[in-house]
Scaffold this active site. Sequence first.
Site, PDB file in Angstrom:
ATOM      1  CG  ASN A   1      -6.154  -2.870   5.900  1.00 56.66           C
ATOM      2  OD1 ASN A   1      -7.059  -3.255   6.637  1.00 56.66           O
ATOM      3  ND2 ASN A   1      -5.469  -1.772   6.135  1.00 56.66           N
TER       4      ASN A   1
ATOM      5  CD  GLU B   1      -2.632  -1.150   2.649  1.00 55.04           C
ATOM      6  OE1 GLU B   1      -2.438  -0.206   3.462  1.00 55.04           O
ATOM      7  OE2 GLU B   1      -3.422  -2.083   2.867  1.00 55.04           O
TER       8      GLU B   1
ATOM      9  CG  HIS C   1      -2.658  -5.042   9.267  1.00 54.41           C
ATOM     10  ND1 HIS C   1      -2.280  -5.152   7.939  1.00 54.41           N
ATOM     11  CD2 HIS C   1      -3.278  -3.838   9.383  1.00 54.41           C
ATOM     12  CE1 HIS C   1      -2.647  -4.063   7.289  1.00 54.41           C
ATOM     13  NE2 HIS C   1      -3.253  -3.248   8.151  1.00 54.41           N
TER      14      HIS C   1
END
Length: 547
Positions: free
Chosen positions: A526, A400, A487
Amino acid sequence: MFRFKLGNSNKNQNEAELSRRSFLKKSSALGAAAAAAGAAGSAAQGRPIERREDEYHPNIIICSGFGGSITALRLTEKGIPALIVEKGKRWANPRLSKKQTFSPNLYPDGRSTWLKNTTVVPLGPALPIRKRTGVLEGHDLAKFRVLNGAAYGGGSITYGGVMVQPDEKVFNQVFPEAIRFNDLKPYYAKVAKKLNRGTIPKDVLESKNYTHNRVMIDHCKKAGVKLEPIPTATDWDIVREEIDGTIKPSIIEGEAIYGVNSGAKFTTDQTYLAEAEATGLLTVKTLHQVEEIAQNEDGRYVVIVREIDEYGKSVAVQVLTCDSLFLSAGSVGTSKLLVKAKAKGYLPKLNDEVGNGFGNNGNVYALRLGLKENVGSKQAGPPSLGINALDNPNTPLFIEHPQLPVGIDFKGLLYFGIGITPTRGSFYYDEKNDSVKLKWPKKDKGQEIVNKAIISVLEKLNKANGGFVTSILSLFKKKVKDDAVYHALGGCVMGKACDYYGRVKNYKGLYVNDSSFMPGTSACSNPSFTISALAERNIDKIIKEDY
């Protein structure tokens, strides 16, 4: 007064009895103050801690992030009452007020961080702030700084809004055969509709604050790197209002991790939770920290909560009981509650998989500096572009491109890699400190492979466009930063500590429905979208079969 029965859980009878007495003392009127960790300071300041009357609720949900929010709505819309217990604060809905409700990214204050005197974001220096119940919580576990949301709406308040659906082949590679990609498609669709999932419009991309994205596109084209748009939970009409100057800039100046003050990010307090409350069947207790969980001898679950004020001072303690208990406190929060309950004999039948399977989702940061182009001083969000490197020879990888709004044009671009690593950690109970800690392998070869993969992609960009790769703070010591975890996944993993729908093994009516359910990875994406889809799937099954 409640009663509960303890098994020995490999302790002798005397130890079990001491554990039982300790728990009873913690929930008693006289022992309540001692139970509230850190409450001694409140007493010293002359603030008595109230012992509130016990309450029974048929269904209790611990925390209000993606899993808790979805659980709350799906229960209440079926006519099933529920109570949410959330340690964070309910913030004003920015979508209604368009006024500043959270802390801005560049100049954070106490609203930014959960009960710390400094900020906890690991991508910059720790800044002094006044200790308050802010929205972002940091945990120092093993070698990691693990971050999660701490507010009504949980991680949806502090995430970037990214909603990437994993590649089917990678998903089926890392998830158990009992859960296939096709099984989740209808649930992905439900979440996408609720949170307005979509990609960045052309007119927004061409505006001034998105210069960094256009540089990213140009560099990837020149390097032959596969770039693709990232779907996000964004209200692009509000973004346009910010661009036009109709409302105060927020997301276009990079706000994300401390909330988006304009309301441009769809969060669960605005959607799932608002709809659940509208049914009249959802009760909410914010600023209520769960201290312990257990089970009565009659089978009901016991939840001891400590009410706090906005500065973390203890106000009251209370004992809640329920028939069904849903843990949605995230990988760290849920794992800590279960591991402690097992170690203390409060839930002695929990199996040995509880606390295992923690993964960092292959999180790694890197920065390209020394670029020729201007990238903007206040880079706009949300993260709207990503590099598909699933065919990387080292390991499948998705990268990302988040905004990095530092207030000056530093001629650099930030990259956040999500890879596949088999390395897993385990939560364990530290009896001496009455706390839960994380054990992580000293040699993490899996992460080293992920790090190598992101460096190889970024060096390809440098070769075609110029620049060099570095970590965030140590410019010349290390090329990547891999000790920050946004995460956190696992701890009560599907098919191991619980079944494939989140039912905790050996305990009827005890469920997990959050990131702790994940297998330590989200298949190079994600995880918010997949956590939400699984939460929809799980509660759908539970309502049909258990209610």
